[in-house]
Design a protein around this motif. Sequence first.
Motif, PDB file in Angstrom:
ATOM      1  N   TRP A 163       0.849  -1.191   0.000  1.00  0.00           N
ATOM      2  CA  TRP A 163       0.000   0.000   0.000  1.00  0.00           C
ATOM      3  C   TRP A 163       0.882   1.237   0.000  1.00  0.00           C
ATOM      4  O   TRP A 163       2.067   1.178   0.316  1.00  0.00           O
ATOM      5  CB  TRP A 163      -0.974  -0.016   1.175  1.00  0.00           C
ATOM      6  CG  TRP A 163      -0.365   0.184   2.534  1.00  0.00           C
ATOM      7  CD1 TRP A 163       0.300  -0.735   3.282  1.00  0.00           C
ATOM      8  CD2 TRP A 163      -0.377   1.383   3.317  1.00  0.00           C
ATOM      9  NE1 TRP A 163       0.701  -0.195   4.475  1.00  0.00           N
ATOM     10  CE2 TRP A 163       0.300   1.108   4.529  1.00  0.00           C
ATOM     11  CE3 TRP A 163      -0.884   2.661   3.113  1.00  0.00           C
ATOM     12  CZ2 TRP A 163       0.468   2.061   5.524  1.00  0.00           C
ATOM     13  CZ3 TRP A 163      -0.704   3.613   4.109  1.00  0.00           C
ATOM     14  CH2 TRP A 163      -0.047   3.297   5.298  1.00  0.00           C
ATOM     15  N   THR A 164       0.280   2.346  -0.417  1.00  0.00           N
ATOM     16  CA  THR A 164       0.990   3.620  -0.442  1.00  0.00           C
ATOM     17  C   THR A 164       0.137   4.684   0.238  1.00  0.00           C
ATOM     18  O   THR A 164      -1.063   4.502   0.445  1.00  0.00           O
ATOM     19  CB  THR A 164       1.279   4.088  -1.883  1.00  0.00           C
ATOM     20  OG1 THR A 164       0.038   4.277  -2.563  1.00  0.00           O
ATOM     21  CG2 THR A 164       2.152   3.106  -2.621  1.00  0.00           C
ATOM     22  N   SER A 165       0.775   5.778   0.562  1.00  0.00           N
ATOM     23  CA  SER A 165       0.083   6.924   1.144  1.00  0.00           C
ATOM     24  C   SER A 165       0.517   8.160   0.370  1.00  0.00           C
ATOM     25  O   SER A 165       1.704   8.340   0.098  1.00  0.00           O
ATOM     26  CB  SER A 165       0.458   7.076   2.617  1.00  0.00           C
ATOM     27  OG  SER A 165      -0.126   8.233   3.165  1.00  0.00           O
ATOM     28  N   GLN A 166      -0.445   9.007  -0.001  1.00  0.00           N
ATOM     29  CA  GLN A 166      -0.121  10.255  -0.680  1.00  0.00           C
ATOM     30  C   GLN A 166      -1.065  11.343  -0.206  1.00  0.00           C
ATOM     31  O   GLN A 166      -2.151  11.068   0.312  1.00  0.00           O
ATOM     32  CB  GLN A 166      -0.171  10.091  -2.196  1.00  0.00           C
ATOM     33  CG  GLN A 166      -1.425   9.456  -2.693  1.00  0.00           C
ATOM     34  CD  GLN A 166      -1.286   8.970  -4.131  1.00  0.00           C
ATOM     35  OE1 GLN A 166      -2.255   9.001  -4.825  1.00  0.00           O
ATOM     36  NE2 GLN A 166      -0.148   8.525  -4.569  1.00  0.00           N
ATOM     37  N   LYS A 167      -0.641  12.568  -0.365  1.00  0.00           N
ATOM     38  CA  LYS A 167      -1.443  13.713   0.075  1.00  0.00           C
ATOM     39  C   LYS A 167      -2.519  14.032  -0.948  1.00  0.00           C
ATOM     40  O   LYS A 167      -2.304  13.927  -2.145  1.00  0.00           O
ATOM     41  CB  LYS A 167      -0.563  14.948   0.286  1.00  0.00           C
ATOM     42  CG  LYS A 167       0.447  14.787   1.396  1.00  0.00           C
ATOM     43  CD  LYS A 167      -0.212  14.653   2.735  1.00  0.00           C
ATOM     44  CE  LYS A 167       0.828  14.518   3.838  1.00  0.00           C
ATOM     45  NZ  LYS A 167       0.225  14.185   5.107  1.00  0.00           N
ATOM     46  N   TYR A 168      -3.681  14.422  -0.456  1.00  0.00           N
ATOM     47  CA  TYR A 168      -4.822  14.781  -1.288  1.00  0.00           C
ATOM     48  C   TYR A 168      -5.325  16.125  -0.795  1.00  0.00           C
ATOM     49  O   TYR A 168      -5.535  16.315   0.395  1.00  0.00           O
ATOM     50  CB  TYR A 168      -5.915  13.716  -1.150  1.00  0.00           C
ATOM     51  CG  TYR A 168      -7.230  14.068  -1.776  1.00  0.00           C
ATOM     52  CD1 TYR A 168      -7.417  13.976  -3.150  1.00  0.00           C
ATOM     53  CD2 TYR A 168      -8.300  14.483  -0.991  1.00  0.00           C
ATOM     54  CE1 TYR A 168      -8.634  14.291  -3.722  1.00  0.00           C
ATOM     55  CE2 TYR A 168      -9.524  14.808  -1.561  1.00  0.00           C
ATOM     56  CZ  TYR A 168      -9.679  14.706  -2.925  1.00  0.00           C
ATOM     57  OH  TYR A 168     -10.878  15.016  -3.494  1.00  0.00           O
ATOM     58  N   VAL A 224      -4.410   9.943   1.384  1.00  0.00           N
ATOM     59  CA  VAL A 224      -5.152   8.914   0.676  1.00  0.00           C
ATOM     60  C   VAL A 224      -4.292   7.661   0.706  1.00  0.00           C
ATOM     61  O   VAL A 224      -3.126   7.688   0.305  1.00  0.00           O
ATOM     62  CB  VAL A 224      -5.459   9.312  -0.785  1.00  0.00           C
ATOM     63  CG1 VAL A 224      -6.077   8.144  -1.543  1.00  0.00           C
ATOM     64  CG2 VAL A 224      -6.396  10.498  -0.825  1.00  0.00           C
ATOM     65  N   TYR A 225      -4.871   6.565   1.216  1.00  0.00           N
ATOM     66  CA  TYR A 225      -4.193   5.282   1.267  1.00  0.00           C
ATOM     67  C   TYR A 225      -4.669   4.455   0.076  1.00  0.00           C
ATOM     68  O   TYR A 225      -5.860   4.323  -0.159  1.00  0.00           O
ATOM     69  CB  TYR A 225      -4.523   4.538   2.555  1.00  0.00           C
ATOM     70  CG  TYR A 225      -4.167   5.295   3.821  1.00  0.00           C
ATOM     71  CD1 TYR A 225      -3.089   6.163   3.871  1.00  0.00           C
ATOM     72  CD2 TYR A 225      -4.918   5.133   4.970  1.00  0.00           C
ATOM     73  CE1 TYR A 225      -2.757   6.838   5.033  1.00  0.00           C
ATOM     74  CE2 TYR A 225      -4.589   5.804   6.139  1.00  0.00           C
ATOM     75  CZ  TYR A 225      -3.511   6.650   6.164  1.00  0.00           C
ATOM     76  OH  TYR A 225      -3.190   7.317   7.312  1.00  0.00           O
ATOM     77  N   THR A 226      -3.735   3.900  -0.675  1.00  0.00           N
ATOM     78  CA  THR A 226      -4.059   3.066  -1.824  1.00  0.00           C
ATOM     79  C   THR A 226      -3.511   1.675  -1.574  1.00  0.00           C
ATOM     80  O   THR A 226      -2.302   1.511  -1.377  1.00  0.00           O
ATOM     81  CB  THR A 226      -3.444   3.633  -3.118  1.00  0.00           C
ATOM     82  OG1 THR A 226      -3.892   4.977  -3.292  1.00  0.00           O
ATOM     83  CG2 THR A 226      -3.849   2.808  -4.320  1.00  0.00           C
ATOM     84  N   ARG A 279      -7.741  -0.206  -4.372  1.00  0.00           N
ATOM     85  CA  ARG A 279      -8.781   0.484  -3.591  1.00  0.00           C
ATOM     86  C   ARG A 279      -8.144   1.666  -2.898  1.00  0.00           C
ATOM     87  O   ARG A 279      -6.999   1.624  -2.479  1.00  0.00           O
ATOM     88  CB  ARG A 279      -9.396  -0.436  -2.547  1.00  0.00           C
ATOM     89  CG  ARG A 279     -10.138  -1.593  -3.136  1.00  0.00           C
ATOM     90  CD  ARG A 279     -10.937  -2.275  -2.070  1.00  0.00           C
ATOM     91  NE  ARG A 279     -11.208  -3.653  -2.441  1.00  0.00           N
ATOM     92  CZ  ARG A 279     -11.910  -4.468  -1.705  1.00  0.00           C
ATOM     93  NH1 ARG A 279     -12.396  -4.075  -0.547  1.00  0.00           N
ATOM     94  NH2 ARG A 279     -12.125  -5.699  -2.100  1.00  0.00           N
ATOM     95  N   LYS A 280      -8.941   2.730  -2.742  1.00  0.00           N
ATOM     96  CA  LYS A 280      -8.437   3.953  -2.110  1.00  0.00           C
ATOM     97  C   LYS A 280      -9.302   4.305  -0.912  1.00  0.00           C
ATOM     98  O   LYS A 280     -10.520   4.117  -0.930  1.00  0.00           O
ATOM     99  CB  LYS A 280      -8.422   5.102  -3.109  1.00  0.00           C
ATOM    100  CG  LYS A 280      -7.463   4.871  -4.248  1.00  0.00           C
ATOM    101  CD  LYS A 280      -7.402   6.038  -5.186  1.00  0.00           C
ATOM    102  CE  LYS A 280      -6.454   5.683  -6.299  1.00  0.00           C
ATOM    103  NZ  LYS A 280      -5.520   6.703  -6.607  1.00  0.00           N
ATOM    104  N   GLN A 283     -13.842   4.883   2.391  1.00  0.00           N
ATOM    105  CA  GLN A 283     -13.573   4.242   1.116  1.00  0.00           C
ATOM    106  C   GLN A 283     -13.985   5.167  -0.022  1.00  0.00           C
ATOM    107  O   GLN A 283     -15.042   5.784   0.014  1.00  0.00           O
ATOM    108  CB  GLN A 283     -14.327   2.919   1.006  1.00  0.00           C
ATOM    109  CG  GLN A 283     -13.981   2.147  -0.231  1.00  0.00           C
ATOM    110  CD  GLN A 283     -14.639   0.775  -0.267  1.00  0.00           C
ATOM    111  OE1 GLN A 283     -15.214   0.322   0.713  1.00  0.00           O
ATOM    112  NE2 GLN A 283     -14.546   0.115  -1.396  1.00  0.00           N
ATOM    113  N   LEU A 284     -13.128   5.285  -1.039  1.00  0.00           N
ATOM    114  CA  LEU A 284     -13.402   6.128  -2.200  1.00  0.00           C
ATOM    115  C   LEU A 284     -13.829   5.248  -3.376  1.00  0.00           C
ATOM    116  O   LEU A 284     -13.634   4.033  -3.366  1.00  0.00           O
ATOM    117  CB  LEU A 284     -12.144   6.928  -2.569  1.00  0.00           C
ATOM    118  CG  LEU A 284     -11.585   7.823  -1.462  1.00  0.00           C
ATOM    119  CD1 LEU A 284     -10.290   8.470  -1.911  1.00  0.00           C
ATOM    120  CD2 LEU A 284     -12.603   8.868  -1.039  1.00  0.00           C
TER     121      LEU A 284
END
Length: 144
Positions: free
Chosen positions: A87-92, A101-103, A113-114, A125-126
């Motif tokens: 999984w990754t984490s990025q700023k939204y 946002v965790y993907t 899934r995000k 969940q997005l």
Amino acid sequence: MKKYFAAAVLGCTVAFAGCQSQPETPINPTAQKDVYNGMLPCGDCSGIRTTLTLYRDQYNNPTRFELREEYMSGSTVKLNTVERGDWTSQKYREGVTQEDVYTINPEQDESQRKYLKDAVNAIEQLNQSGYRIDSNLNYRLLSK
């Protein structure tokens, strides 16, 4: 003279021992974890009891995840699934706020899934495009 020599040798030994580097602590992939759970909506069952565990290393970097889903029929579990991966984490940025946002499964478009971390103890969940789901149903998972 022998006393001074012995003291000098002992002093050098202590000084050199202090200069030796200590072995690095190995990175523990399960040093930290965040656990989120809740009941998500389901089109053909009474709900999906969901537990998402996100593991981080000792430097707070994303490592692995585990997603457990139990498809419910009333109070009975109809189907169990367990998924594991990266999984990754990025700023939204939304308006003036910036959130994470965790993907999960970032390298696999079809099973990606995000989740938006929208509170200290919750993620939402997005949809497949990475936007909030326009619904009155609850798509939030809360941390334990």
